[in-house]
Design a protein around this motif. Sequence first.
Motif, PDB file in Angstrom:
ATOM      1  N   VAL A  64      40.220  29.108  38.603  1.00 23.43           N
ATOM      2  CA  VAL A  64      39.728  30.966  38.586  1.00 23.43           C
ATOM      3  C   VAL A  64      40.599  32.098  38.256  1.00 23.43           C
ATOM      4  O   VAL A  64      41.759  32.352  38.323  1.00 23.43           O
ATOM      5  N   LEU A  65      39.354  32.623  37.244  1.00 26.78           N
ATOM      6  CA  LEU A  65      40.243  33.994  36.353  1.00 26.78           C
ATOM      7  C   LEU A  65      38.968  34.903  36.898  1.00 26.78           C
ATOM      8  O   LEU A  65      37.823  35.256  36.656  1.00 26.78           O
ATOM      9  N   ASP A  66      39.686  36.745  37.296  1.00 24.21           N
ATOM     10  CA  ASP A  66      39.153  37.328  37.472  1.00 24.21           C
ATOM     11  C   ASP A  66      37.772  36.422  38.892  1.00 24.21           C
ATOM     12  O   ASP A  66      36.766  37.627  37.882  1.00 24.21           O
ATOM     13  N   GLY A  67      37.822  35.772  39.334  1.00 26.60           N
ATOM     14  CA  GLY A  67      36.355  35.651  40.674  1.00 26.60           C
ATOM     15  C   GLY A  67      35.577  34.261  40.002  1.00 26.60           C
ATOM     16  O   GLY A  67      34.835  34.303  40.293  1.00 26.60           O
ATOM     17  N   LYS A  68      35.662  34.259  38.679  1.00 26.54           N
ATOM     18  CA  LYS A  68      34.976  33.749  38.482  1.00 26.54           C
ATOM     19  C   LYS A  68      35.692  31.969  38.170  1.00 26.54           C
ATOM     20  O   LYS A  68      36.421  31.471  36.967  1.00 26.54           O
ATOM     21  N   ASN A  69      35.237  30.822  38.663  1.00 25.58           N
ATOM     22  CA  ASN A  69      35.784  29.281  37.940  1.00 25.58           C
ATOM     23  C   ASN A  69      35.140  28.935  36.617  1.00 25.58           C
ATOM     24  O   ASN A  69      34.417  29.326  36.418  1.00 25.58           O
ATOM     25  N   LEU A  70      36.249  29.294  35.728  1.00 28.11           N
ATOM     26  CA  LEU A  70      36.151  28.729  34.760  1.00 28.11           C
ATOM     27  C   LEU A  70      36.252  27.194  33.829  1.00 28.11           C
ATOM     28  O   LEU A  70      36.469  26.439  34.914  1.00 28.11           O
ATOM     29  N   ALA A  71      35.033  26.285  33.583  1.00 24.84           N
ATOM     30  CA  ALA A  71      34.874  25.713  32.822  1.00 24.84           C
ATOM     31  C   ALA A  71      35.639  25.812  31.307  1.00 24.84           C
ATOM     32  O   ALA A  71      34.777  25.452  30.067  1.00 24.84           O
ATOM     33  N   ILE A  72      36.551  25.225  30.775  1.00 23.42           N
ATOM     34  CA  ILE A  72      37.274  25.563  30.122  1.00 23.42           C
ATOM     35  C   ILE A  72      37.503  24.261  29.390  1.00 23.42           C
ATOM     36  O   ILE A  72      37.872  23.139  29.324  1.00 23.42           O
ATOM     37  N   ARG A  73      36.745  24.140  28.024  1.00 24.31           N
ATOM     38  CA  ARG A  73      36.885  22.915  27.480  1.00 24.31           C
ATOM     39  C   ARG A  73      37.581  22.872  25.781  1.00 24.31           C
ATOM     40  O   ARG A  73      37.849  21.853  25.532  1.00 24.31           O
ATOM     41  N   SER A  74      37.637  23.939  25.823  1.00 17.52           N
ATOM     42  CA  SER A  74      38.539  24.312  24.589  1.00 17.52           C
ATOM     43  C   SER A  74      39.665  25.683  24.671  1.00 17.52           C
ATOM     44  O   SER A  74      38.567  26.616  25.799  1.00 17.52           O
TER      45      SER A  74
END
Length: 513
Positions: A315-325
Amino acid sequence: MSDAPVLQIRSLSKAFGPVHALSGVQFELRRGEVHALCGENGAGKSTLMNMIGGILQPDEGDILIDGKPVTIASPAAAQKIGIALVHQEIALCQDATVAENICMAAINARRAPLMNFQQVHADAEKAMNRLAPIAVRTKVADLSISSQQLVEIAKALTLDCKVLILDEPTAALTETEAQRLFAIVRGLKQRGISVIYISHRMAEIFSLCDRVTVFRDGRYVATEAIEATSPNDVVRKMVGREITQLYPDKLPADAKPGRALLSVSGLSDGTRFANVDLELRTGEILGIGGLIGAGRSEIAQTICGLRPATAGSVVLDGKNLAIRSYADAVRAGLVYLSEDRKRSGVFLDLSIAANVSALDLGKLTGRFGLLDRRAEADQATSLARQLGVRMSGIDAAVSTLSGGNQQKVAIAKQLSVAPKVIIMDEPTRGIDVGAKVEIHRLLRDLANRGVGIIVISSELPELIGLCDRVAVVREGRIAGVLGTGQLNEETIIMLASGVQPNAVYEGQAQNVA
């Protein structure tokens, strides 16, 4: 130690175009001594070593071995007269095995038509086991940077040398590995072998070396016996000014924690680490410590999408990240500075300006989709000036810079995208004390401005002096998180090695592995 010099440098000069890397320098190495060579990045230390090692040829001056002038035309010629050089940058054959790299000189010298691989492996294991138990049949490309550094050192130790040059040998080593190397160096000294020791770490120099020579801006400054000088005096000669504070002020001990800027929960990659929880707060610098091989870099790379995760959330700055790359991470404002500057940190053959802009060309694109060269130049000039990059100009290839200045360009590249969080893996490896102070102050300034800073470091003084909290990794898990009041070398080492410290540390109940 004999007063008779085994190596003498007289009025040696070397220029690369308009840049004078060395101007009439002198140096003397006595038989059986460990002689430190110090100077800021760009002072000419590596240039001199490359000339002694046969990689470069001097424009002027003389090199004498046992009192006789010599011409060292190649690295092979240097080895023949008894000079072995361990480079700061890894110089191994990546596609060959550990054993083949260690025994390469002997392999090249042999005349038999068939290779005795059993003997090669046995000789390599004998050399390697003096430093670390690394499997000698492993391909070098599959090893970590720290393990490759140990292979470099083991390779040099197999040569029958009278002069051993160690250029930043402990930059990638743990404390245990470094102490093992120091014992070997002391043993070589007792056998009459002379060692040139290049390092920015004053504690190592003053515990290991007999004399120290200082270069500044390509010129000889002074040579002193270790007992006749001090770390502060050496640093003053290196930088030409007084450095009164190595680390910037931390957050006050009673400061209230800022909001969570980056939260990592239950992160796993299925192989190297599992169930990792980390939290980075605004205004702080979070350190990640632990033994090399514990999984520190793998955790950071997985957070940034450079390695796949099998479980967990970021979670970055309150947002859940969907990091694929990694591109997803950069777009979200999360960047990673690799520990491997040469292979992953910079593009050596490109200009400084091109390196700085490489992470996001889109923002520099003008009409018709063409790169705005003026904007690129302005960005590179501003960041290079901010970081104090020593260069002939932003059009210079990064390969022409010293190692420390290459590192500054790598950092400038991360800053060019105005990230929310920067994860820096060994950010000051191979950087002189003056540049370290500048980078430490830059990191604190960024943290004060709201940028999240995570620092992975093998240097315990750096973790303790720079960071507000330190998460210690052991065998792929977080062994504990230490706050400012608990930060000391003993506690970090205990957590990293699996020894339960007596002190209670932050997050003890949930973070003990």
